[in-house]
Design a protein around this motif. Structure first.
Motif, PDB file in Angstrom:
ATOM      1  N   GLU A 102     -30.848  11.543  30.335  1.00 50.41           N
ATOM      2  CA  GLU A 102     -31.859  11.149  29.371  1.00 50.41           C
ATOM      3  C   GLU A 102     -31.611   9.673  29.106  1.00 50.41           C
ATOM      4  O   GLU A 102     -30.512   9.297  28.686  1.00 50.41           O
ATOM      5  N   ILE A 144     -32.368   6.609  26.915  1.00 51.10           N
ATOM      6  CA  ILE A 144     -32.910   6.321  25.584  1.00 51.10           C
ATOM      7  C   ILE A 144     -32.970   4.810  25.399  1.00 51.10           C
ATOM      8  O   ILE A 144     -32.017   4.099  25.754  1.00 51.10           O
ATOM      9  N   ALA A 200     -32.407   4.425  14.218  1.00 53.07           N
ATOM     10  CA  ALA A 200     -32.933   5.707  13.710  1.00 53.07           C
ATOM     11  C   ALA A 200     -32.113   6.838  14.318  1.00 53.07           C
ATOM     12  O   ALA A 200     -31.324   6.620  15.248  1.00 53.07           O
ATOM     13  N   GLY A 201     -32.335   8.035  13.788  1.00 54.62           N
ATOM     14  CA  GLY A 201     -31.811   9.263  14.374  1.00 54.62           C
ATOM     15  C   GLY A 201     -30.321   9.220  14.714  1.00 54.62           C
ATOM     16  O   GLY A 201     -29.479   8.892  13.877  1.00 54.62           O
ATOM     17  N   LEU A 205     -28.480   7.248  16.446  1.00 57.54           N
ATOM     18  CA  LEU A 205     -27.742   5.980  16.322  1.00 57.54           C
ATOM     19  C   LEU A 205     -27.345   5.739  14.869  1.00 57.54           C
ATOM     20  O   LEU A 205     -26.221   5.294  14.581  1.00 57.54           O
ATOM     21  N   ASP A 227     -26.333  17.524  25.393  1.00 55.25           N
ATOM     22  CA  ASP A 227     -26.731  16.216  25.948  1.00 55.25           C
ATOM     23  C   ASP A 227     -25.777  15.086  25.514  1.00 55.25           C
ATOM     24  O   ASP A 227     -26.187  14.152  24.806  1.00 55.25           O
ATOM     25  N   ASP A 279     -38.009   4.038  19.043  1.00 56.66           N
ATOM     26  CA  ASP A 279     -37.171   4.381  20.207  1.00 56.66           C
ATOM     27  C   ASP A 279     -37.898   5.411  21.057  1.00 56.66           C
ATOM     28  O   ASP A 279     -38.941   5.928  20.659  1.00 56.66           O
ATOM     29  N   ASP A 305     -43.453  13.660  21.227  1.00 59.46           N
ATOM     30  CA  ASP A 305     -42.261  14.516  21.301  1.00 59.46           C
ATOM     31  C   ASP A 305     -41.027  13.715  21.721  1.00 59.46           C
ATOM     32  O   ASP A 305     -39.903  14.105  21.416  1.00 59.46           O
ATOM     33  N   SER A 306     -41.243  12.649  22.467  1.00 58.93           N
ATOM     34  CA  SER A 306     -40.102  11.939  23.066  1.00 58.93           C
ATOM     35  C   SER A 306     -39.958  10.504  22.566  1.00 58.93           C
ATOM     36  O   SER A 306     -39.101   9.765  23.048  1.00 58.93           O
ATOM     37  N   ARG A 308     -40.061   7.808  18.926  1.00 61.13           N
ATOM     38  CA  ARG A 308     -40.237   7.647  17.477  1.00 61.13           C
ATOM     39  C   ARG A 308     -41.310   6.598  17.273  1.00 61.13           C
ATOM     40  O   ARG A 308     -41.174   5.464  17.774  1.00 61.13           O
ATOM     41  N   LYS A 324     -42.125  13.470  16.439  1.00 57.33           N
ATOM     42  CA  LYS A 324     -41.437  14.757  16.324  1.00 57.33           C
ATOM     43  C   LYS A 324     -40.451  14.830  15.148  1.00 57.33           C
ATOM     44  O   LYS A 324     -40.049  15.924  14.750  1.00 57.33           O
TER      45      LYS A 324
HETATM   46  P1  5GP Z   1     -31.777  10.347  19.018  1.00 57.65           P
HETATM   47  O1  5GP Z   1     -30.646  10.063  19.966  1.00 57.65           O
HETATM   48  O2  5GP Z   1     -31.873   9.334  17.932  1.00 57.65           O
HETATM   49  O3  5GP Z   1     -31.802  11.764  18.537  1.00 57.65           O
HETATM   50  O4  5GP Z   1     -33.117  10.189  19.885  1.00 57.65           O
HETATM   51  C1  5GP Z   1     -33.554   8.941  20.370  1.00 57.65           C
HETATM   52  C2  5GP Z   1     -34.966   9.055  20.935  1.00 57.65           C
HETATM   53  O5  5GP Z   1     -34.943   9.892  22.087  1.00 57.65           O
HETATM   54  C3  5GP Z   1     -35.962   9.729  19.974  1.00 57.65           C
HETATM   55  O6  5GP Z   1     -37.233   9.123  20.180  1.00 57.65           O
HETATM   56  C4  5GP Z   1     -35.999  11.166  20.411  1.00 57.65           C
HETATM   57  O7  5GP Z   1     -37.263  11.738  20.178  1.00 57.65           O
HETATM   58  C5  5GP Z   1     -35.731  11.044  21.909  1.00 57.65           C
HETATM   59  N1  5GP Z   1     -34.931  12.165  22.399  1.00 57.65           N
HETATM   60  C6  5GP Z   1     -33.587  12.262  22.468  1.00 57.65           C
HETATM   61  N2  5GP Z   1     -33.198  13.448  22.977  1.00 57.65           N
HETATM   62  C7  5GP Z   1     -34.332  14.117  23.243  1.00 57.65           C
HETATM   63  C8  5GP Z   1     -34.601  15.409  23.802  1.00 57.65           C
HETATM   64  O8  5GP Z   1     -33.709  16.183  24.171  1.00 57.65           O
HETATM   65  N3  5GP Z   1     -35.919  15.757  23.905  1.00 57.65           N
HETATM   66  C9  5GP Z   1     -36.934  14.915  23.523  1.00 57.65           C
HETATM   67  N4  5GP Z   1     -38.205  15.329  23.638  1.00 57.65           N
HETATM   68  N5  5GP Z   1     -36.710  13.695  23.024  1.00 57.65           N
HETATM   69  C10 5GP Z   1     -35.435  13.301  22.879  1.00 57.65           C
END
Ligand code: 5GP
Length: 252
Positions: A91, A93, A99-100, A102, A130, A176, A201-202, A204, A216
């Protein structure tokens, strides 16, 4: 119709079916929403239709500026024809604003702009949640080569630049996003192309004026009005007029 096709893979939000020709697949967008590694689940009626359309729009725009993608064409409300790829199990990013994950990991305040865009890699493995990995892990375990990592990083930054501009033009801040890449082979030669989806969904996505969340996180954080927010993203991108029945519900 879909039941007679051979299912290749079922994920949390999408199903892949065998395509009409070798080297193609059909990507079906479900209404299922999951968060926190599927500990939280719901069915959000119409989500698959909106994400199919938003992802088509974004992939076409990226294709038009020279980013190679798996997207071939949208077939109907929930399905698109895509190139079959060998998925790279990462994945990727890209972050512009804290956000989230981080914010939690480094104790930073959500909403703080980053000094520059940051790319992170996570291993796609639900059983392990993950985990974040470095380039050292990626090359040592042969998930991708050094050249592929370079290509992925360059493409991700170009995608980020393009999407930041595209969203900013419609009053949305791209905080992000997560993307995935796959390999396509031309004989022995492999090249990396953008795969999966790009949707609320993927990503922000925050309203640029109010910082209201249009993604999401509304589901993850029980904020409600999820479909309304996804629909607002589609409306601002100018693609709602082609799917007016979604807001009225009733599409499956
Ligand atoms: P975070 O690491 O802050 O949770 O996610 C960072 C960005 O990646 C966010 O926009 C989040 O939606 C996306 N993201 C991270 N992991 C996933 C995942 O497993 N599925 C989806 N759909 N988005 C993810």
């Amino acid at each position: 119709m879909t039941t007679r096709r051979k299912k290749i893979y079922e994920g949390k939000a999408k199903i892949l079916y065998e395509g009409p020709e070798p080297g193609t697949l059909i990507q079906y967008f479900k209404d299922d929403a999951t968060a926190f590694n599927a500990q939280k689940k719901a069915v959000l009626e119409g989500k698959g239709v909106i994400n199919n359309r938003i992802s088509e729009f974004v992939m076409l725009k990226l294709g038009a500026v020279g980013i190679p993608t798996h997207f071939i064409k949208r077939m109907n409300l929930r399905e698109q024809l895509i190139k079959e790829v060998e998925i790279i199990p990462l994945e990727v990013i890209c972050r512009n604003i804290v956000a989230g994950g981080l914010a939690t990991r480094l104790g930073l305040e959500e909403g703080t702009p980053l000094p520059r865009s940051i790319i992170e890699f996570c291993l796609k493995d639900d059983k392990l949640n993950d985990p974040m990995v470095t380039e050292e892990h990626i090359t040592a375990f042969n998930w991708a080569s050094t050249q592929e990592i370079d290509d992925i990083m360059a493409m991700t930054l170009r995608i980020n630049d393009f999407l930041c501009g595209m969203f900013s033009a419609v009053g949305i801040t791209l905080v992000d996003f997560k993307i995935e890449y796959g390999r396509v082979y031309d004989g022995e030669f492999a090249r990396v192309i953008l795969a999966d989806e790009i949707s609320p969904d993927s990503c922000r996505l925050w309203d640029s004026t109010t910082n209201e969340k249009l993604d999401k996180d509304r589901f993850r954080r029980d904020m409600g009005e999820i479909i309304e927010s996804y629909t607002e993203v589609a409306r601002r991108l100018g693609i709602m007029k082609e799917m007016p029945t979604v807001i009225r519900g009733g599409l499956h």
